[in-house]
Write a protein that holds these residues in place. Structure first.
Motif, short mmCIF file in Angstrom:
data_model
loop_
_atom_site.label_atom_id
_atom_site.label_comp_id
_atom_site.label_asym_id
_atom_site.label_seq_id
_atom_site.Cartn_x
_atom_site.Cartn_y
_atom_site.Cartn_z
N CYS A 88 0.82 -1.20 0.00
CA CYS A 88 0.00 0.00 0.00
C CYS A 88 0.86 1.26 0.00
O CYS A 88 1.84 1.35 0.73
CB CYS A 88 -0.88 -0.04 1.25
SG CYS A 88 -1.91 1.42 1.46
N GLY B 179 -4.18 -3.43 5.42
CA GLY B 179 -3.96 -2.62 6.62
C GLY B 179 -4.88 -1.41 6.74
O GLY B 179 -5.09 -0.89 7.83
N CYS B 180 -5.41 -0.92 5.60
CA CYS B 180 -6.30 0.24 5.66
C CYS B 180 -7.40 0.05 4.61
O CYS B 180 -7.48 -1.01 3.99
CB CYS B 180 -5.52 1.54 5.44
SG CYS B 180 -4.91 1.79 3.77
N CYS C 291 -5.95 -3.21 0.25
CA CYS C 291 -4.91 -3.17 1.27
C CYS C 291 -5.39 -3.95 2.49
O CYS C 291 -6.55 -3.83 2.88
CB CYS C 291 -4.62 -1.73 1.65
SG CYS C 291 -3.47 -1.61 3.03
N CYS D 39 -0.05 2.94 3.81
CA CYS D 39 0.32 2.37 5.11
C CYS D 39 1.40 1.30 4.98
O CYS D 39 1.90 0.82 5.99
CB CYS D 39 -0.91 1.82 5.82
SG CYS D 39 -1.54 0.29 5.11
ZN LIG Z 1 -2.97 0.62 3.29
#
Ligand SMILES: [Zn+2]
Length: 137
Positions: free
Chosen positions: A14, A44-45, A42, A17
């Motif tokens: 990403c 993570g986000c 993603c 992040c």
């Molecule tokens: Zn991300």
């Protein structure tokens, strides 16, 4: 003439992040499968990017909500330029914008731009005459 579009590279991590990006069903975004049913997401986000039909080629770079909103605003300024003109078509309009931005026309797609570039485009296009007096590509 067909507008030849280079495929955008598949994202591994990403931009926002740094987390791993997976190719998955877009039901993870919309709650159920939508359109061609696939996307990059993603882990993570909440950044994501759609894909071209029946491929794993991203339509754009990963975008968060703010970038999706900026892209909408850019299209709202850009699209009428060629849609409402008898003299300039879509690829010529992208050629003009590429010229103003000083980038290759093949790299000139709102979906490929990062937040900084999208904001630059907004600033350029907020002048209604931005596409006048620029050399043709
Ligand atoms: Zn991300």
């Amino acid at each position: 003439m067909k507008n030849k579009v280079k495929p955008y590279p598949v994202p591994a991590n990403c931009d926002f992040c740094g987390s791993a990006v997976i190719f998955t069903s877009n039901s993870v975004i919309y709650g159920k499968e939508f359109g061609n049913g696939k996307c990059y997401k993603c882990t993570g986000c909440d950044c994501s990017a759609g894909v071209h039909d029946r491929t794993e080629i991203p339509l754009s770079r990963l975008a968060d909500k703010e970038m999706r909103d900026l892209k909408k605003k850019c299209h709202a300024l850009f699209d009428p330029v060629w849609q409402e003109s008898a003299y300039i078509n879509r690829s010529q309009a992208y050629g003009k914008l590429a010229n103003v931005l000083n980038i290759p026309v093949g790299d000139c797609h709102f979906g490929w731009f990062d937040k900084y570039m999208l904001l630059r485009c907004m600033e350029i296009m907020s002048d209604k005459k931005w596409y006048i007096g620029v050399n043709w590509k």
